[in-house]
Motif scaffolding. Structure first.
Motif, PDB file in Angstrom:
ATOM      1  N   VAL A 210       3.390  -4.911   1.565  1.00 17.08           N
ATOM      2  CA  VAL A 210       4.318  -3.961   2.165  1.00 17.08           C
ATOM      3  C   VAL A 210       4.192  -3.986   3.682  1.00 17.08           C
ATOM      4  CG1 VAL A 210       4.996  -1.524   2.271  1.00 17.08           C
ATOM      5  CG2 VAL A 210       4.281  -2.530   0.097  1.00 17.08           C
ATOM      6  N   ILE A 222      11.392  -0.934   3.443  1.00 14.66           N
ATOM      7  CA  ILE A 222      11.181   0.508   3.545  1.00 14.66           C
ATOM      8  C   ILE A 222      12.115   1.103   4.593  1.00 14.66           C
ATOM      9  CG2 ILE A 222       9.522   2.326   4.015  1.00 14.66           C
ATOM     10  CD1 ILE A 222       9.014   0.686   1.421  1.00 14.66           C
ATOM     11  N   TYR A 258      11.184  -2.821  -5.299  1.00 18.66           N
ATOM     12  CA  TYR A 258      11.119  -1.361  -5.255  1.00 18.66           C
ATOM     13  C   TYR A 258      10.445  -0.791  -6.505  1.00 18.66           C
ATOM     14  CZ  TYR A 258      14.009  -1.191  -1.074  1.00 18.66           C
ATOM     15  OH  TYR A 258      14.481  -1.331   0.209  1.00 18.66           O
ATOM     16  N   VAL A 261       7.044  -0.702  -5.486  1.00 16.61           N
ATOM     17  CA  VAL A 261       6.788   0.406  -4.570  1.00 16.61           C
ATOM     18  C   VAL A 261       6.512   1.688  -5.351  1.00 16.61           C
ATOM     19  CG1 VAL A 261       7.781   1.869  -2.764  1.00 16.61           C
ATOM     20  CG2 VAL A 261       8.090  -0.613  -2.663  1.00 16.61           C
ATOM     21  N   TYR A 265       3.301   3.988  -4.941  1.00 19.90           N
ATOM     22  CA  TYR A 265       3.350   5.429  -4.663  1.00 19.90           C
ATOM     23  C   TYR A 265       2.412   6.198  -5.586  1.00 19.90           C
ATOM     24  CZ  TYR A 265       5.048  10.232  -4.700  1.00 19.90           C
ATOM     25  OH  TYR A 265       5.113  11.599  -4.659  1.00 19.90           O
ATOM     26  N   TRP A 273       7.300   5.719   1.450  1.00 23.59           N
ATOM     27  CA  TRP A 273       7.633   4.569   0.623  1.00 23.59           C
ATOM     28  C   TRP A 273       8.463   4.987  -0.588  1.00 23.59           C
ATOM     29  CZ3 TRP A 273       2.009   2.250   0.512  1.00 23.59           C
ATOM     30  CH2 TRP A 273       1.715   1.738   1.770  1.00 23.59           C
ATOM     31  N   THR A 277      12.531   4.243  -1.859  1.00 27.27           N
ATOM     32  CA  THR A 277      12.993   3.808  -3.182  1.00 27.27           C
ATOM     33  C   THR A 277      14.106   4.717  -3.689  1.00 27.27           C
ATOM     34  OG1 THR A 277      10.760   3.016  -3.623  1.00 27.27           O
ATOM     35  CG2 THR A 277      12.239   3.202  -5.503  1.00 27.27           C
TER      36      THR A 277
END
Length: 604
Positions: A210, A222, A258, A261, A265, A273, A277
């Motif tokens: 990331v 992002i 995503y 992601v 998270y 982040w 999404t």
């Protein structure tokens, strides 16, 4: 339900941002009705029919070129096989699982590499992408079995990946195609591996992925999701070629990033982040999703919501629908927001089931809104399947786990299908939720709620955004839920308590920006279409003139066992127009079932 399966005890790292909803373990589900029948067909005619040696051979030989992607097929198929084993408990599935995982681990090199490249090169177009699916398969089996050897193989594979990327001196996003998004999507299994193993180095590498996105030549996923007005604006210059690193519009791969992601998270709690999404989903919903719940042309985002009435090249790739469902499932789990369940339901019953052969054995690659569906490649890069065929069963096996979930205050009913779910409440009490319904053929639903002992909790029932307010009855009392939310029933539940309600299913017009006078028609979550088998000409049928403000619809026999639902529309001049559900339309995959979702108002 699989009465023999016992979930293994696996120690995992702490989750920083826990989910609002937890999927029901597949061993505690018995899906029935139309969706259950399709699931059974998928297991019997696709998953269990796969020739596992054909998928293992590229890993054994390691002779693939830098351009081929045979490295993805084992992992895609195997994740669905593990789920099918847990769900069904059939001995055939268990034997195939063991053969497949033992066979794959036997191909692992001393340095940890599992793949199909002769030089184990992470710079090959699809090598890291293939490792992602291999990791997902190994971790899926570890979660289902607790087999330490499998976790060890996954760790060695990930360590080899980290060392190989570092050796190139490049950030991961510079490897492969499509702005490095296929390679970057390895984020998902890396975070899972860090959670399951408790080893920080895998999380550190995930975080570096990331971080690399924000570099000058990175995809910047992002920041762009939070600041751009559409997904195509992420990379505003249309790609000169499709098969290149510069093409940032590739739909499946960017959604897969995503999805990773979301996993990150959970592990970090980094809200920015996750907000990115959520924003990305909103951009897709607004600008890309077509009326059957999916999008894309040439497997890329194309501002398709406003262009869907055009003749697009290779529209609505099935893999795109499948990843959209997976992304929405991640967001539903994290947030508990029913909008994501609405999106899943629309895509599942239309774009997804529309891609599936009636016997569950194959998936079409593309699903135009009118014309003819085509199975396309029966062999892709020398293997008897293609990417969508490998992906489809994975999504089919997600549906039963999402239909009923465990919320913080009790069971959550997201989707309405015959069957039984065993949900465990936060306090440890097990609750059986049994649904009796023929939805969406009709709107009547009954729930039988059976806790293992009397207990006070809430049963939440999704009211779709297209529905009218719903009134449910239990124990002589009524409860009302508004569209786009959850109808909540809080009470002391006892074995056998029964909740009943009905969704009215009037037809409604689906007006689309940019479609001119054309419009679609839906009944509940089902999009309707003409089909040549019913006596309409299918695509572009000039007789399909209907007043969008006065749609009259009545059930009718289809005369074809391959058609799930058939209806008669009343045309503006009084004629009758036969239509069917979009999933059934076109499912002969040739001109015999030419179809169209488009209707036009009368000329006068």
């Amino acid at each position: 339900m699989n009465p023999y399966y016992k979930s293994p005890s696996i120690q995992t790292a702490t989750t920083v941002a826990p989910d609002a909803f937890l999927p029901t373990p597949l061993a505690g589900v018995d899906l029935r009705g139309f969706a259950g029948h399709r699931l059974d067909l998928t297991i019997q005619n696709r998953i269990l029919k796969q020739n596992v040696d054909e998928l293992l051979q590229p890993f054994r030989l390691k002779t693939d070129t830098r351009e081929t992607w045979r490295c993805e097929f084992w992992g895609k198929w195997f994740t669905s096989l593990v789920d099918a084993w847990v769900y069904s408990g059939v001995p055939e599935a268990e034997a195939l699982v063991k053969k497949a995982v033992v066979g794959l681990m036997a191909t692992q090199s001393e340095n940890g590499y599992i793949g199909t490249q002769p030089d184990a090169s992470v710079e090959a177009n699809w090598d890291v992408w293939g490792r992602k699916y291999t990791l997902l398969g190994l971790l899926g089996y570890y979660e289902a079995s607790g087999d330490d050897a499998t976790l060890g193989a996954a760790k060695r594979l990930a360590d080899n990946l980290i060392a190989s990327v570092e050796k190139t001196g490049q950030s991961l996003h510079r490897l492969g195609l499509y702005r490095g998004m296929p390679a970057s999507s390895v984020l998902e299994p890396l975070v899972k591996l860090a959670r399951l193993s408790g080893e920080q180095r895998f999380m550190d590498f995930a975080l570096s992925i990331v971080g690399g996105w924000a570099q000058a030549d990175g995809p910047d996923l992002i920041n762009k999701a939070l600041t751009n007005g559409s997904v195509t604006a992420f990379f505003p210059t249309p790609p000169a070629e499709w098969w290149v690193w510069e093409n940032g519009w590739k739909a499946y791969e960017i959604m897969s990033c995503y999805e990773g992601v979301c996993e990150l998270y959970r592990a970090t709690g980094n809200k920015r982040w996750f907000d990115a999404t959520v924003a990305f989903h909103a951009l897709l919903a607004k600008h890309e999703m077509m009326l059957v719940g999916s999008g894309s042309a040439m497997e890329c985002w194309c501002d398709g919501a406003g262009r869907q009435a055009e003749t697009l090249e290779r529209p609505l790739e099935s893999c795109t629908a499948m990843l959209w469902i997976k992304l929405c499932a991640q967001l539903l789990r994290v947030t508990g927001d029913p909008r994501y369940a609405d999106d899943i339901e629309l895509a599942f019953y239309n774009a997804f089931l529309g891609s599936m052969a009636a016997d569950g054995s194959w998936y079409a690659r593309h699903n135009p809104l009118e014309g003819v569906r085509d199975p396309e490649e029966r062999h892709q890069v020398g293997i008897a399947q293609n990417c969508c065929v490998a992906n489809g069963p994975r999504v089919m096996l997600m549906f039963p786990a999402l239909a009923v979930m465990a919320g913080g205050d009790g069971p959550v009913v997201n989707f309405f299908c015959g069957g039984a779910h065993r949900v465990t409440l936060a306090g440890g009490t097990a609750v059986s939720i049994e649904q009796e319904t023929n939805y969406p053929v009709d709107g009547a639903v009954a729930l039988r709620v059976t806790p293992e002992r009397p207990e006070e909790f809430t049963v939440s029932i999704r009211v779709p955004s297209w529905a009218a307010p719903v009134v449910a009855t239990v124990g002589g009392k009524t409860f009302t839920g508004a569209p786009g939310g959850y109808l909540k029933i809080h009470r002391r539940w006892r074995a056998g308590d029964r909740v009943t309600w009905e969704f009215p299913l009037p037809p409604r017009a689906l007006r689309v920006n940019g479609a001119g006078k054309k419009f679609g028609i839906a009944r509940g979550p089902i999009v309707l279409a003409t089909d040549a088998r019913l006596g309409t000409a299918g695509a572009g049928d000039a007789r399909a003139e209907v007043s969008p403000d006065a749609i009259a619809l009545a059930p009718r026999p289809s005369g074809d066992t391959a058609i799930w639902m058939a209806f008669t529309l009343r045309a503006a001049d009084g004629r009758e127009i036969p239509v069917c559900d979009f999933a059934s339309a076109g499912n002969t995959w040739d001109q015999r079932s030419a179809y169209s979702v488009w209707f036009t108002p009368p000329a006068n």
